[in-house]
Design an enzyme around this catalytic site. Structure first.
Site, PDB file in Angstrom:
ATOM      1  N   LYS A 157      28.030  48.695  18.030  1.00 22.99           N
ATOM      2  CA  LYS A 157      27.142  49.676  18.687  1.00 22.99           C
ATOM      3  C   LYS A 157      26.494  50.905  17.769  1.00 22.99           C
ATOM      4  O   LYS A 157      27.480  51.285  16.720  1.00 22.99           O
ATOM      5  CB  LYS A 157      27.857  50.182  19.810  1.00 22.99           C
ATOM      6  CG  LYS A 157      29.316  50.931  19.548  1.00 22.99           C
ATOM      7  CD  LYS A 157      30.121  51.196  20.606  1.00 22.99           C
ATOM      8  CE  LYS A 157      31.519  51.831  20.370  1.00 22.99           C
ATOM      9  NZ  LYS A 157      32.497  51.889  21.295  1.00 22.99           N
ATOM     10  N   TYR A 217      18.795  80.663   3.398  1.00 20.33           N
ATOM     11  CA  TYR A 217      18.361  81.508   4.512  1.00 20.33           C
ATOM     12  C   TYR A 217      19.300  82.427   4.603  1.00 20.33           C
ATOM     13  O   TYR A 217      20.538  82.456   4.520  1.00 20.33           O
ATOM     14  CB  TYR A 217      18.355  80.642   5.655  1.00 20.33           C
ATOM     15  CG  TYR A 217      16.864  79.820   5.514  1.00 20.33           C
ATOM     16  CD1 TYR A 217      15.634  80.193   5.641  1.00 20.33           C
ATOM     17  CD2 TYR A 217      17.090  78.186   5.880  1.00 20.33           C
ATOM     18  CE1 TYR A 217      14.633  79.485   5.692  1.00 20.33           C
ATOM     19  CE2 TYR A 217      15.984  77.503   5.956  1.00 20.33           C
ATOM     20  CZ  TYR A 217      14.945  78.253   5.829  1.00 20.33           C
ATOM     21  OH  TYR A 217      13.527  77.519   5.776  1.00 20.33           O
TER      22      TYR A 217
HETATM   23  C1  LIG Z   1      33.596  51.708  20.918  1.00 24.30           C
HETATM   24  C2  LIG Z   1      34.476  50.974  21.597  1.00 24.30           C
HETATM   25  C3  LIG Z   1      35.695  50.349  21.091  1.00 24.30           C
HETATM   26  C4  LIG Z   1      35.934  50.354  19.808  1.00 24.30           C
HETATM   27  O1  LIG Z   1      36.919  51.557  19.667  1.00 24.30           O
HETATM   28  P1  LIG Z   1      37.380  51.932  18.162  1.00 24.30           P
HETATM   29  O2  LIG Z   1      38.434  53.059  18.289  1.00 24.30           O
HETATM   30  O3  LIG Z   1      36.326  52.278  17.269  1.00 24.30           O
HETATM   31  O4  LIG Z   1      38.138  50.801  17.581  1.00 24.30           O
HETATM   32  C5  LIG Z   1      36.353  49.407  22.097  1.00 24.30           C
HETATM   33  N1  LIG Z   1      36.158  49.173  23.320  1.00 24.30           N
HETATM   34  C6  LIG Z   1      34.934  50.059  23.905  1.00 24.30           C
HETATM   35  C7  LIG Z   1      34.792  49.846  25.122  1.00 24.30           C
HETATM   36  C8  LIG Z   1      34.163  50.865  23.275  1.00 24.30           C
HETATM   37  O5  LIG Z   1      33.368  51.394  23.650  1.00 24.30           O
END
Ligand SMILES: *Cc1c(COP(=O)(O)O)cnc(C)c1O
Length: 840
Positions: free
Chosen positions: A511, A735
């Protein structure tokens, strides 16, 4: 490491292979074997290939036999269980296969491969250099090749093929012409060296160094060192760094009978005394005393690792009696070893695969295989730009006949040859083809300007300067890039896999553009390494992956009500977290006439974000049983604080609730519903909660969520200095005059700002980047596209690199400074920053 490719060997009859492996042969089809295959994806010459069905932790090569059979492979090495499994359902099949194929039945297929390799090695009496150690193996091997190949025909491991499978394939390449072998041996646990020793049987041993890499399976550094030294059991000579006390002690203890060439910068009594090491601007001068003689040489490098590597090479050259003046001459010309295939965007919608590694048949095969895998379903034409291959020991015609075979079998559609030899063999290629006498002629031609919509492998021998070719073809972009090391990501994947039961499945979280690393290349690589599921946030991310050719199962974590059609069309499996979503989904699926579309049911066990609650379960079961449009494929929940002991009681409570709720759901259905709750931290800290599957996120990208330590760094954000100026003490920088100085300063401007994801709070001295390995603090406010850094104490020039984060500056240093988590820094790098991928 990418292993298991297709390997060319001396021809053996199937009978002699049966004899060498002690296999039981089923079938009596005559066959000659030229190629060994352990990875079905690398098949190129079916008729002459012998496939070894090697089981891995989570897979068995035997699964691919029917597919390989379809593609024309007729010779297989399998266990009797594999064979039973294949023919279980059909007596007829058993008969057909025995008529058409040869099955060599052995108790253990990997051992059979190794045994064959041992026997092959046994038929050669030549000197063989065996190299082991934690770092530098490949560089020492390649440098020895550079130093020794003018005088002898050398056979060596391709790239870093140094594993239990890589070594037998490497040793296999020895043939009657070989005069010297150079092989690497890499181990990651006790007991692994012995089979490698049996195959390599080195006569000259080199221990490069001992460090922390692959330490997890060893009790101590010393134990690892002793295991490595066992490679040298029957060596005539052993080479190592005599100044390293631990190595010296271990050599003392290991009772090797070999002569020792320990080199030392401190102890004049050592066989090879290094009397002077002097670093100059761009080279190092080294003087040494060996057998009472004093000599000096230079290497065109100044880093300590290169110096150490060159000293190991020096010792080997001296032992092999290379004259001192030749050593001096060749050391001065040592070339850096680029060990990676780079994938870059080119002009005119081309993709470039740059292989600056040496050119020989074995590495050409690996690179072509890589190209072929990248090209599938991208709709790009496959093109190869290849120079003369400077490989001794084969006639030009034989060599290019083999090249033409490879080119043909890997589906190359266009070849551009550069050099007199390849040009003289033009007629062997029957595809679209162009030939040029040299690189200059190619660059001046129209052929290079007309490359369009192609995936191009650029592979040239050193003296052809093919860097000019890739420079010409590269898309020039914003100088800020995020470099992504795919090999490191695979190492992380395997690191976490090693914590799982073999049957536990894995969802890899890609993701948010794979946590900022870019989804396609990451997903592609994960798919190649058999990730069971990929997970993205929204349907569009999923459909983009499908359009780019990703076929693995994909979960959509946040399915929008407007995107159901996309999900059905591209077979993207949604997470479902409430009745509203479930009802809408069922309705949409029914309308499309879809049945049994897989969904993933999310339970709320304490996060209180999304998910069904305990009281919802009976209704959920009723609703699901009442229809057949969708079917629960998995049921899962998410931890709140699995990374921290502070929440352990709560985490255990979550597991308990989950256990209870998911069991209730499962018991209502006859089919298996996969259960999963662990994220990265959960995998590490709650091994008892693996259930059927786990979800790996941040760990894949190299960061341990538990202590922010970096496992294998994957991403490096870097840019180049645009301008440097001297600024007087009383002046200010940037700036709002925020950049105050305390002394006359040298200030560099770099093209990265908050619009690229460089957080403004790092400005005004709160954070720093690295220039030539040294800390350069941000001066004044960070601007939108540019920022300024203090390089007063750093020797640097315009055009030099600045590393924002990477191997030497962990991203967690930034996230700590910013009082946030590495996830936020990684995913905040904007899309305009070019992602560049490479593979070790
Ligand atoms: C992002 C996510 C993970 C992965 O979590 P990490 O801490 O990056 O391993 C697992 N399960 C769900 C539902 C997530 O949204």
């Amino acid at each position: 490491m990418q292993i298991c490719q297709c390997f060319i060997i001396m021809s053996y009859t199937i009978e002699s292979i049966v004899e060498k492996t002690g296999a039981r042969r089923l079938g009596n089809k005559p066959a000659t074997i030229d190629w060994l295959l352990t990875d079905s994806r690398s098949l190129c010459f079916p008729e002459e290939t012998l496939f070894f069905a090697i089981p891995t932790k989570r897979n068995n090569g035997a699964r691919y036999i029917p597919d390989l059979y379809e593609r024309g492979v007729r010779n297989f090495v399998v266990t009797s269980e594999d064979f039973k499994g294949l023919t279980m359902d059909s007596e007829q099949l058993k008969v057909t296969m025995a008529q058409e194929c040869n099955f060599l039945i052995v108790p253990n297929t990997l051992k059979a491969l190794q045994k064959l390799s041992e026997q092959h090695r046994g038929s050669f009496q030549i000197p063989v250099i065996g190299i082991t150690g934690s770092n530098g193996k490949t560089i020492v091997k390649e440098w020895l090749h550079q130093l020794l190949s003018p005088d002898r025909v050398i056979v060596r491991s391709p790239r870093s093929y140094n594993s239990q499978i890589g070594v037998p394939l490497s040793v296999w390449q020895m043939n009657e012409e070989s005069e010297l072998g150079i092989f690497e041996a890499g181990i990651s646990e006790m007991g692994e060296m012995r089979p490698l020793q049996n195959m390599i049987k080195p006569t000259i041993g080199i221990l490069t160094n001992i460090g922390g890499a692959h330490q997890e399976n060893f009790f101590s550094l010393q134990e690892k060192c002793m295991e490595k030294l066992s490679l040298f059991k029957d060596c005539d000579v052993v080479i190592y760094n005599g100044d390293n006390e631990m190595i010296s002690n271990c050599v003392g203890k290991s009772m090797l009978t070999a002569r020792e060439i320990a080199w030392s910068m401190k102890d004049i009594e050592r066989p090879l005394y290094i009397s002077r090491v002097e670093k100059r601007e761009d080279h190092t001068v080294i003087s040494y005393r060996y057998l009472e003689m004093d000599n000096t040489f230079c290497i065109p490098f100044i880093d300590d690792a290169s110096i150490e590597n060159s000293l190991n090479c020096l010792a080997a050259c001296l032992y092999l009696m290379v004259p001192a003046d030749q050593i001096t001459e060749r050391m001065a010309r040592l070339e850096p070893v680029a060990m990676r295939l780079e994938v870059k965007d080119g002009k005119n919608n081309c993709i470039l695969i740059n292989d600056s590694y040496n050119s020989d048949l074995a590495s050409l095969d690996i690179a072509l295989d890589f190209l072929y895998r990248r090209s599938q379903s991208k709709g790009l034409k496959r093109t190869l730009i290849l120079s003369d291959i400077l490989e001794t020991g084969q006639s030009t015609t034989t060599l290019y006949r083999k090249v033409a075979q490879l080119v043909h079998s890997r589906g190359i559609e266009k070849i551009i040859g550069v050099g007199a030899e390849i040009s003289s063999c033009a007629s062997k290629f029957d595809i679209e083809k162009y030939f040029f006498p040299d690189t200059k002629a190619l660059l001046a031609s129209d052929v290079i300007k007309k490359l369009k919509n192609e995936i191009i492998l650029i592979k040239g021998s050193r003296n052809f300067s093919f860097d000019l070719v890739s420079e010409e073809l590269e898309l020039k972009v914003h100088e800020t890039i995020l470099e992504v090391n795919l090999g490191a990501m695979v190492a992380n994947l395997n690191h976490y896999r090693s914590m799982l039961k073999p049957e536990t499945k894995m969802v890899c979280m890609v993701k948010a553009s794979a946590y900022g690393a870019g989804s396609y290349e990451i997903a592609k690589t994960l798919q190649e390494h058999h990730a069971d599921y990929l997970a993205v946030a929204v349907a569009d991310e999923g459909s983009d992956l499908r359009k780019a050719g990703i076929t693995a199962s994909i979960i959509i974590m946040d399915p929008e009500l407007t995107a159901f059609k996309t999900m059905f069309d591209y077979k993207l499996e949604p997470e479902v977290y409430n009745f509203h979503l479930l009802d809408a989904l069922i309705k949409a699926a029914e309308k499309e006439g879809i049945t049994n579309f897989p969904i993933h049911v999310k339970l709320d066990t304490g996060m209180h974000r999304l998910g069904f609650e305990e009281k919802d379960i009976p209704q959920l079961i009723r609703r699901l049983k009442n229809q057949n449009a969708v079917i629960p494929r998995s049921v899962f929940s998410h931890f709140v604080g699995s990374d921290s002991p502070q929440f352990d009681a709560f985490t255990r409570q979550q597991i308990e609730r989950y256990e209870h709720m998911s069991t209730e759901l499962q018991e209502a259905f006859p089919h298996k519903i996969l259960r999963h709750i662990c994220n990265t931290a959960g995998i590490e800290r709650f091994p008892g909660a693996q259930f059927d599957m786990v979800r790996l996120g941040i760990g894949l990208y190299g960061i341990s969520p538990i202590d922010n330590s970096v496992i294998n760094n994957v991403s490096t954000l870097k840019t180049t200095i645009l301008q440097i100026r001297d600024v007087a003490e009383e002046d200010t920088v940037g700036y709002s005059r925020k950049g105050h100085l305390v002394r006359p300063s040298r200030i560099a401007a770099i093209p990265i700002g908050y619009a690229d994801g460089l957080n403004r709070h790092l400005g005004c001295g709160h954070g720093y980047c690295l220039v030539n390995g040294k800390k350069a603090p941000y001066v004044g406010n960070i601007c939108m596209d540019v920022c300024m850094i203090d390089v007063t104490d750093i020797d640097c020039r315009e055009g030099d690199q600045a590393v924002i984060f990477g191997d030497e500056l962990p991203i967690t240093v930034l996230s700590d400074t910013l009082d946030t988590i590495p996830y936020e820094v990684l995913t905040g790098i904007s899309t305009r920053v070019k992602r560049v991928y490479y593979q070790d």
